[in-house]
Design a protein around this motif. Structure first.
Motif, PDB file in Angstrom:
ATOM      1  N   ALA A   1      58.418  49.205   9.932  1.00  0.00           N
ATOM      2  CA  ALA A   1      59.731  48.717   9.520  1.00  0.00           C
ATOM      3  C   ALA A   1      59.913  48.735   8.012  1.00  0.00           C
ATOM      4  O   ALA A   1      61.051  48.709   7.527  1.00  0.00           O
ATOM      5  CB  ALA A   1      59.953  47.298  10.049  1.00  0.00           C
ATOM      6  N   GLY A   2      58.839  48.763   7.251  1.00  0.00           N
ATOM      7  CA  GLY A   2      58.942  48.783   5.797  1.00  0.00           C
ATOM      8  C   GLY A   2      59.300  47.449   5.192  1.00  0.00           C
ATOM      9  O   GLY A   2      59.684  47.382   4.028  1.00  0.00           O
TER      10      GLY A   2
ATOM     11  N   GLY B   1      55.809  51.636 -11.697  1.00  0.00           N
ATOM     12  CA  GLY B   1      56.443  52.373 -10.611  1.00  0.00           C
ATOM     13  C   GLY B   1      56.539  51.576  -9.326  1.00  0.00           C
ATOM     14  O   GLY B   1      57.582  51.586  -8.662  1.00  0.00           O
ATOM     15  N   LEU B   2      55.466  50.871  -8.971  1.00  0.00           N
ATOM     16  CA  LEU B   2      55.504  50.079  -7.740  1.00  0.00           C
ATOM     17  C   LEU B   2      56.484  48.922  -7.849  1.00  0.00           C
ATOM     18  O   LEU B   2      57.086  48.509  -6.848  1.00  0.00           O
ATOM     19  CB  LEU B   2      54.104  49.552  -7.423  1.00  0.00           C
ATOM     20  CG  LEU B   2      53.064  50.599  -7.030  1.00  0.00           C
ATOM     21  CD1 LEU B   2      51.722  49.933  -6.759  1.00  0.00           C
ATOM     22  CD2 LEU B   2      53.521  51.377  -5.805  1.00  0.00           C
ATOM     23  N   TYR B   3      56.671  48.406  -9.056  1.00  0.00           N
ATOM     24  CA  TYR B   3      57.649  47.331  -9.233  1.00  0.00           C
ATOM     25  C   TYR B   3      59.054  47.810  -8.904  1.00  0.00           C
ATOM     26  O   TYR B   3      59.871  47.053  -8.366  1.00  0.00           O
ATOM     27  CB  TYR B   3      57.580  46.796 -10.667  1.00  0.00           C
ATOM     28  CG  TYR B   3      58.692  45.839 -11.011  1.00  0.00           C
ATOM     29  CD1 TYR B   3      58.673  44.529 -10.524  1.00  0.00           C
ATOM     30  CD2 TYR B   3      59.764  46.243 -11.801  1.00  0.00           C
ATOM     31  CE1 TYR B   3      59.699  43.647 -10.826  1.00  0.00           C
ATOM     32  CE2 TYR B   3      60.787  45.370 -12.114  1.00  0.00           C
ATOM     33  CZ  TYR B   3      60.750  44.080 -11.635  1.00  0.00           C
ATOM     34  OH  TYR B   3      61.770  43.210 -11.929  1.00  0.00           O
ATOM     35  N   LYS B   4      59.348  49.068  -9.214  1.00  0.00           N
ATOM     36  CA  LYS B   4      60.671  49.600  -8.920  1.00  0.00           C
ATOM     37  C   LYS B   4      60.965  49.635  -7.422  1.00  0.00           C
ATOM     38  O   LYS B   4      62.120  49.558  -7.011  1.00  0.00           O
ATOM     39  CB  LYS B   4      60.803  51.009  -9.497  1.00  0.00           C
ATOM     40  CG  LYS B   4      60.809  51.066 -11.019  1.00  0.00           C
ATOM     41  CD  LYS B   4      61.000  52.491 -11.504  1.00  0.00           C
ATOM     42  CE  LYS B   4      61.077  52.556 -13.005  1.00  0.00           C
ATOM     43  NZ  LYS B   4      61.270  53.950 -13.490  1.00  0.00           N
ATOM     44  N   LEU B   5      59.920  49.742  -6.608  1.00  0.00           N
ATOM     45  CA  LEU B   5      60.128  49.816  -5.160  1.00  0.00           C
ATOM     46  C   LEU B   5      60.646  48.504  -4.589  1.00  0.00           C
ATOM     47  O   LEU B   5      61.265  48.500  -3.516  1.00  0.00           O
ATOM     48  CB  LEU B   5      58.813  50.198  -4.461  1.00  0.00           C
ATOM     49  CG  LEU B   5      58.200  51.550  -4.848  1.00  0.00           C
ATOM     50  CD1 LEU B   5      56.905  51.769  -4.084  1.00  0.00           C
ATOM     51  CD2 LEU B   5      59.183  52.683  -4.577  1.00  0.00           C
ATOM     52  N   VAL B   6      60.402  47.401  -5.285  1.00  0.00           N
ATOM     53  CA  VAL B   6      60.814  46.092  -4.754  1.00  0.00           C
ATOM     54  C   VAL B   6      61.733  45.356  -5.714  1.00  0.00           C
ATOM     55  O   VAL B   6      62.040  44.177  -5.495  1.00  0.00           O
ATOM     56  CB  VAL B   6      59.581  45.218  -4.439  1.00  0.00           C
ATOM     57  CG1 VAL B   6      58.747  45.841  -3.320  1.00  0.00           C
ATOM     58  CG2 VAL B   6      58.723  45.040  -5.687  1.00  0.00           C
ATOM     59  N   SER B   7      62.155  46.015  -6.800  1.00  0.00           N
ATOM     60  CA  SER B   7      63.005  45.333  -7.783  1.00  0.00           C
ATOM     61  C   SER B   7      64.442  45.184  -7.310  1.00  0.00           C
ATOM     62  O   SER B   7      65.166  44.297  -7.772  1.00  0.00           O
ATOM     63  CB  SER B   7      62.986  46.101  -9.116  1.00  0.00           C
ATOM     64  OG  SER B   7      63.456  47.432  -8.928  1.00  0.00           O
ATOM     65  N   ASN B   8      64.888  46.049  -6.391  1.00  0.00           N
ATOM     66  CA  ASN B   8      66.250  45.966  -5.870  1.00  0.00           C
ATOM     67  C   ASN B   8      66.281  44.973  -4.711  1.00  0.00           C
ATOM     68  O   ASN B   8      65.662  45.206  -3.664  1.00  0.00           O
ATOM     69  CB  ASN B   8      66.711  47.343  -5.385  1.00  0.00           C
ATOM     70  CG  ASN B   8      68.181  47.353  -4.987  1.00  0.00           C
ATOM     71  OD1 ASN B   8      68.855  46.313  -5.015  1.00  0.00           O
ATOM     72  ND2 ASN B   8      68.688  48.519  -4.632  1.00  0.00           N
ATOM     73  N   PRO B   9      66.971  43.836  -4.853  1.00  0.00           N
ATOM     74  CA  PRO B   9      66.971  42.842  -3.763  1.00  0.00           C
ATOM     75  C   PRO B   9      67.658  43.330  -2.499  1.00  0.00           C
ATOM     76  O   PRO B   9      67.379  42.823  -1.411  1.00  0.00           O
ATOM     77  CB  PRO B   9      67.704  41.643  -4.384  1.00  0.00           C
ATOM     78  CG  PRO B   9      68.550  42.241  -5.469  1.00  0.00           C
ATOM     79  CD  PRO B   9      67.784  43.410  -6.002  1.00  0.00           C
TER      80      PRO B   9
ATOM     81  N   TYR C   1      67.466  46.444  -1.263  1.00  0.00           N
ATOM     82  CA  TYR C   1      66.566  47.335  -0.534  1.00  0.00           C
ATOM     83  C   TYR C   1      65.211  47.320  -1.220  1.00  0.00           C
ATOM     84  O   TYR C   1      65.005  47.964  -2.246  1.00  0.00           O
ATOM     85  CB  TYR C   1      67.102  48.765  -0.478  1.00  0.00           C
ATOM     86  CG  TYR C   1      66.162  49.720   0.214  1.00  0.00           C
ATOM     87  CD1 TYR C   1      65.988  49.680   1.592  1.00  0.00           C
ATOM     88  CD2 TYR C   1      65.425  50.642  -0.512  1.00  0.00           C
ATOM     89  CE1 TYR C   1      65.114  50.532   2.229  1.00  0.00           C
ATOM     90  CE2 TYR C   1      64.543  51.510   0.114  1.00  0.00           C
ATOM     91  CZ  TYR C   1      64.396  51.449   1.488  1.00  0.00           C
ATOM     92  OH  TYR C   1      63.522  52.297   2.121  1.00  0.00           O
ATOM     93  N   ALA C   2      64.315  46.537  -0.669  1.00  0.00           N
ATOM     94  CA  ALA C   2      62.960  46.447  -1.191  1.00  0.00           C
ATOM     95  C   ALA C   2      62.008  47.027  -0.159  1.00  0.00           C
ATOM     96  O   ALA C   2      61.855  46.481   0.942  1.00  0.00           O
ATOM     97  CB  ALA C   2      62.599  44.990  -1.499  1.00  0.00           C
ATOM     98  N   ASP C   3      61.403  48.136  -0.485  1.00  0.00           N
ATOM     99  CA  ASP C   3      60.484  48.812   0.436  1.00  0.00           C
ATOM    100  C   ASP C   3      59.094  48.200   0.279  1.00  0.00           C
ATOM    101  O   ASP C   3      58.233  48.733  -0.419  1.00  0.00           O
ATOM    102  CB  ASP C   3      60.470  50.310   0.148  1.00  0.00           C
ATOM    103  CG  ASP C   3      59.814  51.106   1.276  1.00  0.00           C
ATOM    104  OD1 ASP C   3      59.191  50.480   2.149  1.00  0.00           O
ATOM    105  OD2 ASP C   3      59.914  52.345   1.274  1.00  0.00           O
TER     106      ASP C   3
END
Length: 303
Positions: A58-59, A255-263, A265-267
């Motif tokens: 589900a990510g 880089g990994l912070y960018k994956l979860v910085s958007n509330p 859509y946080a992958d």
């Protein structure tokens, strides 16, 4: 009827061996095993949780409390297939910066520690005290100054200025050389100076003594400093986020912070997968240097 029996050792000593009793074993040594098992489980649970989240199709972190209830490799595929998140570049940049920083820090720190330990010169004591005092202030306090300095250097020497890996390596080295030098200085003092004097009698100079004799004797502390420098550089976020601007040049932490910085859509699945992959080089390096690290625990006693 007695349940004990006599046992005679090779030295001729005789003692009575008592039968095994769980209560006595638990009171004497068994509780230590129980405490060790509890601590191991306590340390392994976060790792198991992150691994379970990385395998969640589900990510998201929803349902990750049930460890390994759903298993899939979609998160790992997204890391390397999504062009908007160049994970391979982030990983390569991190390994490059961390490796060069660790090697350079160990080499330059060893040179400085050898100088402070074996040579007597004007300003030696002041230099040692300055190293200790400077390390009292965390590097985070100098973030603004680092950015302004790197930005000014870019106008004159773009190759080592802002948004360059060389510039970031130089910043990391400047922050780590002080404490590592003082740490190695204490270990260098445990090496007897008689070894240096014997080598000088045979005609060896400082360079030959350092590279052929001293470095081999202080290998444990070099391994520890290199490992700590590699781990710190790999996990560092604040300085790398202000020095590196181009997404293709950024490190794993940024880089990994960018994956979860958007509330919206946080992958978290891809974030967990990236964290697992980022931890592998550290584990491999630790296993490779383990014999030197363990040897360093008793090196001071035998020298």
């Amino acid at each position: 009827m007695s349940t004990t029996r006599s046992i005679t050792t090779r030295g001729g000593e005789t003692f009575e061996k008592r039968p095994f009793r769980f209560g006595r074993w638990l009171a004497e040594t068994g509780w230590r095993h129980l405490v060790g098992v509890v601590l191991i489980l306590f340390c392994l649970f976060p790792l198991a949780y992150v691994l379970s989240a990385s395998l969640n199709p589900a990510g998201t972190l929803t349902g990750s409390n049930a460890l390994f209830s759903n298993i899939g490799v979609g998160a790992y595929e997204r890391l390397f297939s999504d062009p908007s998140q160049p994970f391979a570049s982030w990983f390569g940049n991190t390994m490059l910066v961390a490796s060069i920083t660790a090697v350079a820090t160990v080499f330059l720190g060893a040179l400085a520690a050898y100088s402070f330990s074996r040579m007597r010169f004007t300003g030696r004591r002041f230099g040692l005290m300055s190293i200790v005092l400077i390390q009292m202030f965390p590097q985070l306090l100098a973030v603004v100054a680092i950015f302004l300095l790197m930005n000014a250097i870019s106008d004159w020497f773009p190759a080592i200025g802002i948004n360059t890996h060389i510039g970031l390596i130089m910043v990391y080295m400047g922050g780590a050389l002080g404490v590592n030098t003082y740490l190695m200085y204490g270990f260098f003092n445990t090496v007897p100076k008689d070894i240096d004097e014997a080598a000088k009698i045979d005609g060896a100079g400082h360079a030959r003594i350092f590279f052929t004799i001293i470095l081999r004797l202080v290998a444990p502390i070099l391994a520890v400093v290199g490992l700590l420098s590699f781990i710190t550089t790999t996990n560092e976020f604040v300085v790398s986020s202000i020095v590196l601007i181009d997404p293709e040049k950024q490190t794993l932490a940024v880089g990994l912070y960018k994956l979860v910085s958007n509330p919206n859509y946080a992958d978290w699945g891809a974030f967990s997968a990236g964290a697992i992959i980022a931890a592998l080089p550290v584990v491999i390096l630790f296993l490779f240097l383990q014999k030197y690290i363990v040897g360093g625990l008793t090196a001071g006693a035998v020298k």
